[in-house]
Design an enzyme around this catalytic site. Sequence first.
Site, mmCIF file in Angstrom:
data_model
loop_
_atom_site.group_PDB
_atom_site.id
_atom_site.type_symbol
_atom_site.label_atom_id
_atom_site.label_comp_id
_atom_site.label_asym_id
_atom_site.label_seq_id
_atom_site.Cartn_x
_atom_site.Cartn_y
_atom_site.Cartn_z
ATOM 1 N N PHE A 59 0.807 -1.219 0.000
ATOM 2 C CA PHE A 59 0.000 0.000 0.000
ATOM 3 C C PHE A 59 0.850 1.283 0.000
ATOM 4 O O PHE A 59 0.299 2.392 -0.014
ATOM 5 C CB PHE A 59 -0.928 0.032 1.226
ATOM 6 C CG PHE A 59 -0.205 -0.056 2.540
ATOM 7 C CD1 PHE A 59 0.374 1.060 3.116
ATOM 8 C CD2 PHE A 59 -0.100 -1.268 3.202
ATOM 9 C CE1 PHE A 59 1.045 0.989 4.326
ATOM 10 C CE2 PHE A 59 0.574 -1.367 4.420
ATOM 11 C CZ PHE A 59 1.146 -0.226 4.975
ATOM 12 N N ARG A 88 -3.361 9.710 22.208
ATOM 13 C CA ARG A 88 -3.336 8.553 21.314
ATOM 14 C C ARG A 88 -4.462 7.581 21.653
ATOM 15 O O ARG A 88 -5.067 6.972 20.768
ATOM 16 C CB ARG A 88 -1.984 7.850 21.411
ATOM 17 C CG ARG A 88 -0.809 8.668 20.901
ATOM 18 C CD ARG A 88 -0.642 8.583 19.410
ATOM 19 N NE ARG A 88 -0.489 7.212 18.960
ATOM 20 C CZ ARG A 88 -0.245 6.863 17.705
ATOM 21 N NH1 ARG A 88 -0.164 7.791 16.760
ATOM 22 N NH2 ARG A 88 -0.103 5.608 17.353
ATOM 23 N N THR A 94 -4.823 2.553 14.774
ATOM 24 C CA THR A 94 -4.521 3.055 13.434
ATOM 25 C C THR A 94 -5.519 2.561 12.391
ATOM 26 O O THR A 94 -6.022 3.347 11.585
ATOM 27 C CB THR A 94 -3.095 2.634 13.017
ATOM 28 O OG1 THR A 94 -2.169 3.200 13.947
ATOM 29 C CG2 THR A 94 -2.776 3.115 11.618
ATOM 30 N N ARG A 105 -11.191 7.835 15.854
ATOM 31 C CA ARG A 105 -11.092 7.139 14.569
ATOM 32 C C ARG A 105 -12.276 6.218 14.334
ATOM 33 O O ARG A 105 -12.725 6.054 13.195
ATOM 34 C CB ARG A 105 -9.776 6.377 14.497
ATOM 35 C CG ARG A 105 -8.579 7.285 14.197
ATOM 36 C CD ARG A 105 -7.282 6.557 14.279
ATOM 37 N NE ARG A 105 -6.173 7.362 13.745
ATOM 38 C CZ ARG A 105 -4.905 7.172 14.068
ATOM 39 N NH1 ARG A 105 -4.573 6.209 14.919
ATOM 40 N NH2 ARG A 105 -3.960 7.940 13.558
ATOM 41 N N ASN A 115 -7.765 7.172 8.267
ATOM 42 C CA ASN A 115 -7.929 7.259 9.719
ATOM 43 C C ASN A 115 -7.761 8.671 10.273
ATOM 44 O O ASN A 115 -7.408 8.860 11.430
ATOM 45 C CB ASN A 115 -6.956 6.300 10.410
ATOM 46 C CG ASN A 115 -5.506 6.557 10.030
ATOM 47 O OD1 ASN A 115 -5.160 7.602 9.501
ATOM 48 N ND2 ASN A 115 -4.646 5.584 10.292
ATOM 49 N N HIS A 118 -2.799 12.087 11.830
ATOM 50 C CA HIS A 118 -1.515 11.564 12.295
ATOM 51 C C HIS A 118 -1.150 12.312 13.558
ATOM 52 O O HIS A 118 -1.259 13.538 13.620
ATOM 53 C CB HIS A 118 -0.412 11.767 11.252
ATOM 54 C CG HIS A 118 0.953 11.524 11.827
ATOM 55 N ND1 HIS A 118 1.469 10.242 11.962
ATOM 56 C CD2 HIS A 118 1.878 12.371 12.347
ATOM 57 C CE1 HIS A 118 2.665 10.334 12.522
ATOM 58 N NE2 HIS A 118 2.942 11.607 12.768
#
Length: 206
Positions: A59, A88, A94, A105, A115, A118
């Site tokens: 990917f 986080r 993720t 997310r 998602n 970052h």
Amino acid sequence: MADALLIFKPDAAYRLAARAGLWSWLATERSWKVESLDWFQPQVALIESHYDFLQGRPFFPWLVDFMTALPLIVGRVSASADALKQMRYDLGETRIAQSRPNSLRERFGIFGGLNCLHLSDAPETGAAEVERWSDVVQLKHIKVQLETTSSMPDHTYRLRSLATQVAAGIHVELASQVFREQLAEETELQGPQLEALYRITRGALA
């Protein structure tokens, strides 16, 4: 306090209801502070360096295209190690299918690597990322004013359902068409920029 790099990826920067929801969380600054925000379109070399640990994965070409096709909202956040860990946690895992229920997310992510944000995963990572990006984008001042609410529709769950069908090879043509229509309703982009947003989000489903 340590620095962390923050990036609104295309699926967050241009889906206005999702962007507002994410900014509403960031703007609370419960145990962190947003130090800078600016629009910036990364070059390929920067993204390849940023994600060098993923080079060679199938990917990776899509990821580079995804992160360079349109300008992004890039910023710097200051937070303690514990605060960054909490951020986080709030953000979620993720990959969307693995994101904890009620995480950001899980709420706003579409599929796989679509998602939204970052955020550096540790103070050490943050220091390295901020140093790398500060060579090409300003990370000292807030130059972008974001809203915490939006009148635009939020089609996250419909997009997620359609994305799942496309990825599974089910009703691909029809689901892709409706996916594009739903995405267009969430953004103010038009013309080539809208086509770029569709291309890079649809590319995640291949």
